[in-house]
Design a protein around this motif. Sequence first.
Motif, PDB file in Angstrom:
ATOM      1  N   ALA A  37       0.834  -1.213   0.000  1.00 40.44           N
ATOM      2  CA  ALA A  37       0.000   0.000   0.000  1.00 40.44           C
ATOM      3  C   ALA A  37       0.863   1.255   0.000  1.00 40.44           C
ATOM      4  N   ARG A  38       1.927   1.256   0.815  1.00 45.79           N
ATOM      5  CA  ARG A  38       2.817   2.426   0.861  1.00 45.79           C
ATOM      6  C   ARG A  38       3.509   2.631  -0.478  1.00 45.79           C
ATOM      7  N   ARG A  39       3.957   1.525  -1.098  1.00 48.95           N
ATOM      8  CA  ARG A  39       4.636   1.642  -2.393  1.00 48.95           C
ATOM      9  C   ARG A  39       3.689   2.182  -3.472  1.00 48.95           C
ATOM     10  N   MET A  40       2.463   1.681  -3.481  1.00 45.16           N
ATOM     11  CA  MET A  40       1.485   2.125  -4.476  1.00 45.16           C
ATOM     12  C   MET A  40       1.097   3.588  -4.255  1.00 45.16           C
ATOM     13  N   PHE A  41       0.936   3.968  -2.985  1.00 42.29           N
ATOM     14  CA  PHE A  41       0.585   5.363  -2.696  1.00 42.29           C
ATOM     15  C   PHE A  41       1.715   6.294  -3.097  1.00 42.29           C
ATOM     16  N   SER A  42       2.937   5.851  -2.895  1.00 39.89           N
ATOM     17  CA  SER A  42       4.093   6.646  -3.304  1.00 39.89           C
ATOM     18  C   SER A  42       4.099   6.853  -4.821  1.00 39.89           C
ATOM     19  N   THR A  43       3.722   5.810  -5.562  1.00 44.20           N
ATOM     20  CA  THR A  43       3.637   5.908  -7.021  1.00 44.20           C
ATOM     21  C   THR A  43       2.601   6.945  -7.434  1.00 44.20           C
ATOM     22  N   VAL A  44       1.438   6.893  -6.774  1.00 49.10           N
ATOM     23  CA  VAL A  44       0.351   7.819  -7.109  1.00 49.10           C
ATOM     24  C   VAL A  44       0.718   9.251  -6.713  1.00 49.10           C
ATOM     25  N   SER A  45       1.371   9.420  -5.576  1.00 47.44           N
ATOM     26  CA  SER A  45       1.743  10.761  -5.106  1.00 47.44           C
ATOM     27  C   SER A  45       2.651  11.476  -6.097  1.00 47.44           C
ATOM     28  N   ALA A  46       3.419  10.688  -6.855  1.00 47.90           N
ATOM     29  CA  ALA A  46       4.317  11.284  -7.848  1.00 47.90           C
ATOM     30  C   ALA A  46       3.575  11.652  -9.130  1.00 47.90           C
ATOM     31  N   ASN A  47       2.309  11.230  -9.231  1.00 48.15           N
ATOM     32  CA  ASN A  47       1.495  11.520 -10.418  1.00 48.15           C
ATOM     33  C   ASN A  47       0.370  12.455 -10.002  1.00 48.15           C
ATOM     34  N   GLU A  48       0.536  13.728 -10.319  1.00 49.49           N
ATOM     35  CA  GLU A  48      -0.389  14.762  -9.852  1.00 49.49           C
ATOM     36  C   GLU A  48      -1.831  14.486 -10.260  1.00 49.49           C
ATOM     37  N   LEU A  49      -2.009  14.037 -11.486  1.00 50.63           N
ATOM     38  CA  LEU A  49      -3.358  13.775 -11.997  1.00 50.63           C
ATOM     39  C   LEU A  49      -4.031  12.655 -11.209  1.00 50.63           C
ATOM     40  N   MET A  50      -3.332  11.542 -11.033  1.00 51.37           N
ATOM     41  CA  MET A  50      -3.914  10.398 -10.337  1.00 51.37           C
ATOM     42  C   MET A  50      -4.227  10.738  -8.881  1.00 51.37           C
TER      43      MET A  50
END
Length: 863
Positions: free
Chosen positions: A367-380
Amino acid sequence: MMVLTSAMVEEDARHSCLTAVRVLRVSLVDELEGRIDALLEVLVGQEAFTRDDREEVLCERGPRARVRKVLDILECKGEEAAKVFFSVRSQQQLSQNTAQPRTSEYKKVQQKHKDVLRRRSESMLFYNSRHGEKILFSEHYVNLLLVDGHQALEIKRHEVLAFGQKRLSLQHKTGLQRKIAPAELFSRANGKRPVKKVLVTGVAGIGKTVLVQKILFDFGENKDHLTFDFVIHMSFRDLNLIDKPTNFRELVLRKNRHLSKELDRIFANDDKLLIILDGFDEFRHYRRCHAEAFVTEPEEEAEVKEIVGSLLQGELLPNASVMVTSRPTAINHIPVGCIDRYVLIAGFSLAEVQDFFLRYFQDATVARRMFSTVSANELMLTLCYIPAFCYIVCCILNESKDIGGEMPKTMTDIYVQYLVALLRSHTVSRTETCPGGRGAETTQQLSDIVLKLGRLAFKKLMEHQTLFYSSDQDVAGLQGCSLVSTFLDRTVAQEPGCTEEVFSFAHLTVQEFFAALYCAVTDQPLPDAIQSGESQNNGHFDLFSRFLSGILSDRNSNFLSRQAGLYCREEKVEMYRKKIITDLALLCENGAHVLNCLHCLFEQQDPTMVLAVLPELLRVNVSDETLSQMDHNALKYFLTLTEGKILLELDLTGTGMNFDSLKDIQPFLYRCQRLWLGENNLDMDAVQVLADVLKVSDNITHLGLGWTNIGDDELQALCAAIRAKKKLQELWMEGNRVSHRGLLSLADLTPDPVQTIVVIWNNLYETESACVRSQDSIMVNFTDEETWQAWGQWVFKRCEVSSNEKLLAVLHKVCNMSNDCLELRWAKTFYGQLSQLIKRRIQCCTEDDMCKKLQRFDRLLNL
């Protein structure tokens, strides 16, 4: 001065009961509306009223009107009748405290009802959970952000896109607004009158039905914070199936037969009853709930719309609490006078997004890894504030390792990957459950089913429908397709002698995506509204057109063909590209509103398209819409691709610009010749960004800062910057806080370089205005016909395409004129046009409160 209070009147009632009737009239109407019929019978029994009096009272519509009629008759009958009335009232009050006791049978039925509601609400239906899959509500519920207020839908803005605007507004007000817990929805605010009717609004997928489930679940779990004895839940999807007169008792018993023995007692104790009406926007008759024929008794037969209207307006079970949920599209049709509290669901906060990821992936590390991925994508990350989007994003991330696509850059990228992810998940699931893969559909079979879903989505989108019934021919054609349950939510609505399945896409935007996909891969012509450009005005097809653009891009069309066997029509790819180029070139040349076209360009992600766009004169107008982060991204994308091109005009009027957003686009401001920033609340930090631009820009000649709340200090900072480069020729500062002291700082800048400075509607007194009138460069009145005629044309053009709310905001600003000024030729033309526009809006307006506000300005302009 003596104040006559209610208590004093009560004390003195034995001396003058008739006076008490007159003085307490308003409070008596509120007090007695729930028991007027019983009181009337006692008055007749004690011969204070005749049978004819009773008939006269019963002819009145609604309990409040009946109370008023009783009070009128008492005044005619005199003191003796008034004494009997107060005696009966006192007896009723005494008996009410002991009436309808909670018997053991009552408590037994209450517990049975809680058990039923707990069973019904203990499982959460995820958007594509597999058949038989049980997801516990208690383990997967994530708190929703609830605040006071509601989202009024802009005429020209798609509701999901408007959510981005509202989200920004809420972020700016977080210090002023308190989060509301579900248990506090009916609590009194600051000791005010009790909250009985609550309207909960929010865009599609924001969590309205989940909030309802939370309340039902908590009630079933005996949570102490819910003080009601009973909670009755009704869905408008179910109510849609009832096509003949019925009564409220029957509506309750249809799904709650276990309440039959105690229902009379439940209705009698209606002050301890909560009625939840979920999905008002889905009600077939939502436009006709201003009940003309009231229902006052639970057994009274009527049309469903009349029963709903009577509940909302307090004519039926007046002491009961009622909660209604709705998307913004329908709230104008709810009688505003009956609502005690408006609540907006603002989706998730950042903490709740993280919580959702943890519950979805069931593994803290993942969950932390996936959230980190999304946090780097402003749109998502922006989309994840809406719970339904958050689920879609998690679904993509869960499958992305097998899809092989890039991280999404656009809205269409997200939905294309969502489609492919679910198709892959469906195929894997079917293969696992059917040995040898015999049950798995081929790629061709899957693509055929997707097109059938697309055809349904497109047809219903054109008809403005989001619910589909099993009796519909288009839905019947999907029966037996295993893939359907992956993308469509299904509920079963049961009525006596009638059972019907009701379908909807997991989210409104999913329907729009499927509709655009169908249009892209078949020979279905584009909707007339898109071909003619009408969609620019009402926003209904904004997201559809963006999806269509993104699907027809080389990136996504290739991805869909490889992964899903869906092939876009080449002629449509070329045709739509040409349409974007042509529309964008025309809009940039004319200075017309261009935001949706910029989004369509952004969805294509093809820099070469801009080379074919650039007109000789580049004017970019995104005014009168509070820009969300996605809007900023589309604007910056275009301005980046046009690097080196001078912007004749950049119109950011009324877009919610502030220090952060100006700082973000500062590199592009140096290229502007005319920059319009009016109707944005600019503080000193924001003004300093503009000052930095003025100090070094060789291009900027016109600057509009009307109604931006700037004062003398901000003006002095601008003047220092203007002196550095001496390029600015025109400065508009109407409707601000500038005084004579501020104008003195401009003394050495007029008439060279600044040839025109507009300072009307500022903090200038007549004597001070006279001091500067001798300077032709400084405008403190409306006598320059040519200037103000052009100004009037610009303002009116904005008003024509604005929502009613925006129109009112403009009217408040521009209708502050003296009678002498109104006699000027340009003013007669301008205000005459405004008057005609207001009349047209009044004719089309469906919201009573808005209509009254427009009518006030109509009267003002016609004095």
